[in-house]
Design a protein around this motif. Structure first.
Motif, PDB file in Angstrom:
ATOM      1  N   ILE B 141      32.495 -64.758  62.572  1.00  0.00           N
ATOM      2  CA  ILE B 141      32.107 -63.772  61.558  1.00  0.00           C
ATOM      3  C   ILE B 141      30.686 -63.990  61.074  1.00  0.00           C
ATOM      4  O   ILE B 141      30.310 -63.522  60.021  1.00  0.00           O
ATOM      5  CB  ILE B 141      33.034 -63.774  60.314  1.00  0.00           C
ATOM      6  N   VAL B 143      28.301 -62.687  61.364  1.00  0.00           N
ATOM      7  CA  VAL B 143      27.842 -61.367  60.936  1.00  0.00           C
ATOM      8  C   VAL B 143      26.375 -61.076  61.256  1.00  0.00           C
ATOM      9  O   VAL B 143      25.929 -59.953  61.204  1.00  0.00           O
ATOM     10  CB  VAL B 143      28.049 -61.087  59.401  1.00  0.00           C
ATOM     11  N   ASP B 145      24.142 -61.421  59.570  1.00  0.00           N
ATOM     12  CA  ASP B 145      23.641 -60.663  58.436  1.00  0.00           C
ATOM     13  C   ASP B 145      22.574 -61.469  57.708  1.00  0.00           C
ATOM     14  O   ASP B 145      22.861 -62.360  56.943  1.00  0.00           O
ATOM     15  CB  ASP B 145      24.802 -60.341  57.487  1.00  0.00           C
ATOM     16  N   SER B 147      20.515 -60.508  55.493  1.00  0.00           N
ATOM     17  CA  SER B 147      20.384 -60.242  54.056  1.00  0.00           C
ATOM     18  C   SER B 147      21.362 -61.108  53.267  1.00  0.00           C
ATOM     19  O   SER B 147      21.084 -61.557  52.169  1.00  0.00           O
ATOM     20  CB  SER B 147      20.621 -58.769  53.771  1.00  0.00           C
ATOM     21  N   LEU B 148      22.511 -61.373  53.912  1.00  0.00           N
ATOM     22  CA  LEU B 148      23.498 -62.234  53.272  1.00  0.00           C
ATOM     23  C   LEU B 148      22.929 -63.644  53.103  1.00  0.00           C
ATOM     24  O   LEU B 148      23.048 -64.269  52.058  1.00  0.00           O
ATOM     25  CB  LEU B 148      24.741 -62.273  54.148  1.00  0.00           C
ATOM     26  N   ASP B 151      20.357 -63.658  50.360  1.00  0.00           N
ATOM     27  CA  ASP B 151      21.012 -63.669  49.052  1.00  0.00           C
ATOM     28  C   ASP B 151      21.481 -65.070  48.715  1.00  0.00           C
ATOM     29  O   ASP B 151      21.327 -65.562  47.614  1.00  0.00           O
ATOM     30  CB  ASP B 151      22.220 -62.727  49.045  1.00  0.00           C
ATOM     31  N   PHE B 152      22.079 -65.670  49.738  1.00  0.00           N
ATOM     32  CA  PHE B 152      22.621 -67.010  49.532  1.00  0.00           C
ATOM     33  C   PHE B 152      21.508 -67.973  49.110  1.00  0.00           C
ATOM     34  O   PHE B 152      21.655 -68.760  48.189  1.00  0.00           O
ATOM     35  CB  PHE B 152      23.295 -67.489  50.809  1.00  0.00           C
ATOM     36  N   LEU B 197      29.107 -68.937  55.879  1.00  0.00           N
ATOM     37  CA  LEU B 197      27.888 -68.657  56.637  1.00  0.00           C
ATOM     38  C   LEU B 197      27.656 -69.713  57.707  1.00  0.00           C
ATOM     39  O   LEU B 197      26.628 -69.726  58.367  1.00  0.00           O
ATOM     40  CB  LEU B 197      26.685 -68.590  55.692  1.00  0.00           C
TER      41      LEU B 197
END
Lengths: 128, 728
Positions: B141, B143, B145, B147-148, B151-152, B197
């Motif tokens: 998973i 992802v 991503d 942007s994730l 953010d983290f 993540l």
């Protein structure tokens, strides 16, 4: 199950990134109607202002923790029967017993996949 | 009769149990069962039915394990649950009928223990397998991503700052469980997201720290300063890893994301065995050895000296013995307290913000040029006038919001200061607490980096020179623990940062004596307290009797003053001898805009920074003196001050030659005040600073330029440079 897919889910977690992670996972399994709250107090506010059909809450939060939120929900005649999925960590698994006694619908251990999440949600909804 | 409620409970459980399926546990039902079992256990205690209680307890722990998924043979688990409930019914019935139970529950208990005990060993390996399994799927998973991840990074860096503060709080109040919770929670959150993540190392470290804190929370581990050290080091490691991740994401450093955490992990593991409170000096020695300054043996020798004489610090001992120079010690100390100062909490590329604010600045100027243009001024169209007014109000609102964008709370600087105080006070063998106020006061992001160094200097001074040694404090009836107060607030267009200590305060007589000795001033006559205190900003003037490791020779205050003035700020000192010192530093809210008085000399416009102006006046003819050898002077309320004729330096024509016709601005430089003569005061305004470009940047007397409201260009004066120019 179409109506289930549209149900409004409330994610409660103080960590914004975590909320986003869960939101993404929910999207993967077809749940789009998601709102967020950053702690128990915030969550109760949301719960009382709109119709929410499912709660996914973290355990460990400032102000009002997941277990406190759970107790508050179960003690509220309006909200009593809401499905409540508690997110917990492997290291805090012993907390689960406390949540189970308080009437949690099910629990899920971080980190989890979309599949596991989907199963848990389905299981809870079947029982309803 | 007394058995009725007991039986009801057991019967209730029996019927609940019917709802449980063999392979699937229904959590809510299990919850009800657990609650019933709890109640039952209470009942059996009251009725003193030990056998029944044993069974109920066993069932309760079995059920817990079933809920937690740690029983492998689920079917066996359910069989035993069922048997247990039947057995309880049996025992309960027997008691109700005969008041005792003759049967034997041992067989049942044995099989229960076998199942749960057997599984206990498996729990761990299972949990591990489970975790591994999950991380593998977490990889899936991932992802992709970004942007994730971003953010983290931002969120966890914020959390880490919180952790740091709360850790320092915890050190002050080791008994306060709230502080532990406040640290535990963010670690826990960081860990949770890191696991999702797939950031193994971050998860690892935060997990270890979380475990450590959990032990402290359960009183299994004492909160010693060693404990705090490890938590802080762990926090540093986490931050380093996250910053690295950030760099990697921004494509800056392709180097490995992993850092060596084995040492940290070992320390965490060994926390119980390690001797608490290893003195900092030893670490100083280590640094010196690492730097190749001295050999390990010399450090050990000196350590013996220090141990024999606990009041002595290792650095001092080493200097006394001539093994190292004080500079080497202070370098090592600096190394010790070095910290990462590059963490930004703004979520937009700062460069973009700067550009935006620049453009808005241009917009404001253009707008005011349009407003002041002849055509608009003489325009009779009411609609157009209204629109233009509307436009300007929108634009000034836009300017306000855009400058706001770059504002960040001063919190992060303060937090670093409290960390600094902690490290420094440990090094100096003092106990010092830090109180912060107004951490949410906003300040321009660009200012943050600029004011950091001057603040560090001031805090260092407070720790080293301000707060007395513990013995001294006790002797003078003060609490052993010193106190440093950091305060921030807005005043006008300035941010004021106050640093107060409850130390020994400034000794006016000593400062004066020293200043006269060093020829800084001629006589101590007629100086105000403020002026005396300000003498400590003079290069080379220090009242500290002893040179110490931390602040070197006590110089540094002049550096502070220069740095503050470079930012168009100013410093005020107040002190009560024996009670403490309070330093107030005024900084402009932002570096892009200063508040200035626009003045006119001939046809030229200049801007004098408002903070530098003490007074504006038109002198009487009799207050003008031309003193032989000292040049033109103006008597301003009893003080003779040199007159500076601007037009002479800039080679322009002025309107008034005589000071009593012109206007005098009494302007403060670094250590002297002079009168600058101008033709006219035009007004006070906030101007957007425009650099003069590379080739003109070192012009004496001018710091930068600005576009004025009427579209003309004005030059911003640099008083200190101007004074130097006038003395050449």
């Amino acid at each position: 199950m179409d109506s289930d897919q549209n149900m409004k889910i409330l994610i409660v977690d103080d960590f914004a990134t975590m909320r986003k992670v869960i939101r993404n996972l929910l999207r993967q399994i077809g749940y789009q109607n998601v709102i967020e709250a950053e702690d128990g107090v915030d969550a109760l506010k949301e719960l009382r202002s709109q119709k929410i059909e499912f709660i996914i809450s973290d355990w460990n939060m400032p102000n009002m923790s997941g277990i406190e939120l759970l107790r508050a929900v179960r003690a509220d005649s309006e909200l009593r029967d809401l499905p409540f999925l508690m997110v917990t960590a492997e290291s805090l698994k012993e907390n689960v017993v406390e949540a189970v006694k308080a009437g949690v619908s099910n629990y899920i251990v971080k980190p989890f996949t979309a599949e596991v999440l989907s199963e848990k949600i389905k299981k809870i909804l079947e029982k309803k | 009769m007394e058995y009725e409620s007991l039986m009801n409970l057991i019967d209730g459980m029996a019927s609940e149990f019917l709802f449980l399926e063999v392979k699937e546990i229904d959590v809510p039902t299990a919850g009800k069962l657990l609650n019933n079992l709890d109640n039952l256990i209470k009942e059996t205690e009251a009725l003193k039915i030990d056998q029944l209680k044993k069974v109920a307890c066993g069932l309760s722990s079995l059920l817990e394990k079933v809920i937690l998924d740690s029983i492998e043979d689920k079917e066996a688990g359910f069989n035993i649950l069922e048997k247990g409930i039947l057995l309880m019914q049996e025992i309960g019935d027997a008691f109700r009928n005969t008041g005792s139970y003759e049967g034997n529950s041992n067989d049942f208990m044995e099989s229960l223990v076998i199942l749960t005990g057997d599984s206990a060993a498996k729990v761990e390996s299972e949990a591990e397998a489970f975790q591994q399994d999950e991380t593998q799927s977490a990889e899936k998973i991932e992802v992709q991503d970004e942007s994730l991840l971003r953010d983290f990074i931002i969120e966890s860096l914020e959390y880490i700052n919180d952790i740091e503060v709360n850790t320092l709080n915890l050190e002050q109040e080791p008994e306060n469980k709230d502080h532990i919770n406040a640290i535990f929670r963010p670690f826990h959150s960081v860990k949770g997201v890191a696991a999702f993540l797939n950031l193994e190392q971050i998860r690892d470290v935060s997990h270890d720290l979380e475990t450590l804190l959990d032990q402290a929370r359960n009183d299994d581990l004492a909160v010693t300063s060693h404990f705090i050290d490890i938590v802080l080091d762990g926090t540093d490691a986490l931050r380093a890893m996250i910053v690295r991740l950030k760099d990697h994401l921004e494509g800056r450093k392709p180097e490995p994301l992993e850092i060596d955490i084995s040492d940290l992990k070992n320390r965490i593991k060994a926390i119980d065995q390690e001797i608490p409170d290893i003195e900092k000096p030893k670490k100083l020695g280590e640094i010196l050895v690492e730097n190749g300054v001295i050999a390990q043996e010399s450090v050990e020798e000196s350590l013996k000296v220090v141990q024999a004489n606990p009041q002595k610090k290792i650095g001092e001992a080493l200097i006394d013995e001539g093994k190292v120079s004080s500079k080497q010690v202070s370098q090592a100390l600096r190394k010790q307290s070095k910290q990462d100062i590059n963490n930004s909490t703004i979520r937009v590329d700062v460069k973009k913000l700067d550009d935006l604010i620049d453009m808005v600045g241009e917009l404001v100027i253009t707008q005011s040029m349009i407003r002041q243009s002849q055509i608009i001024q003489s325009n009779m169209d009411r609609k157009l006038t209204k629109d233009v007014t509307h436009l300007s109000s929108i634009i000034s609102e836009l300017q306000r919001t855009s400058t706001d964008l770059r504002m960040v709370p001063i919190k992060q600087i303060f937090h670093r200061m409290s960390r600094l105080v902690r490290d420094l006070s440990k090094g100096a063998g003092k106990k010092i607490g830090v109180v912060m106020e107004g951490e949410d006061t906003d300040i321009d992001k660009n200012m943050v980096d600029e004011i950091y160094n001057p603040l560090v200097h001031m805090v260092r001074n407070a720790v080293d020179h301000g707060i007395e040694s513990m013995e001294e404090r006790v002797k003078t009836g003060k609490p052993e623990r010193g106190l440093i107060q950091l305060k921030a607030y807005h005043r006008g267009s300035n941010v004021v940062i106050e640093i107060s200590d409850d130390g020994k305060g400034l000794d006016k007589d000593k400062i004066l004596k020293k200043a006269v000795e060093n020829g800084v001033i001629n006589s101590s006559h007629g100086l105000s307290d403020q002026e005396i205190y300000k003498l400590i900003f003079h290069p080379g003037l220090s009242t500290a009797k002893q040179i110490t490791d931390i602040s070197g020779r006590g110089v540094g205050m002049d550096v502070v003053k220069q740095a503050v003035e470079k930012l168009c700020g100013k410093i005020e000192i107040n002190s009560v001898y024996g009670k403490g010192t309070n330093i107030m530093a005024y900084f402009p809210l932002t570096m892009a805009i200063i508040n200035g008085i626009t003045v006119r000399v001939g046809k030229e416009r200049y801007i004098i920074p408002t903070v530098a102006i003490r007074q504006l006046l038109r002198p009487l003819q009799k207050s003008y003196n031309n003193v032989v050898g000292r040049g033109e002077m103006i008597n301003v309320m009893g003080d003779l001050m040199p007159l500076v004729r601007l037009h002479k330096f800039f080679g322009i024509e002025c309107e008034y030659e005589s000071p009593w016709e012109a206007i005098i601005a009494v302007v403060e430089g670094e250590d002297r005040t002079k009168c600058i003569m101008v033709d006219e005061i035009i007004g006070e305004e906030e101007v957007v600073i425009k650099g003069l470009g590379e080739s003109l940047k070192d012009i004496k007397g001018i710091s930068s330029g600005a576009i004025l409201g009427d579209g003309n260009v004005g030059l911003i004066l640099d008083p200190e440079g101007l004074f130097e120019l006038s003395e050449m």
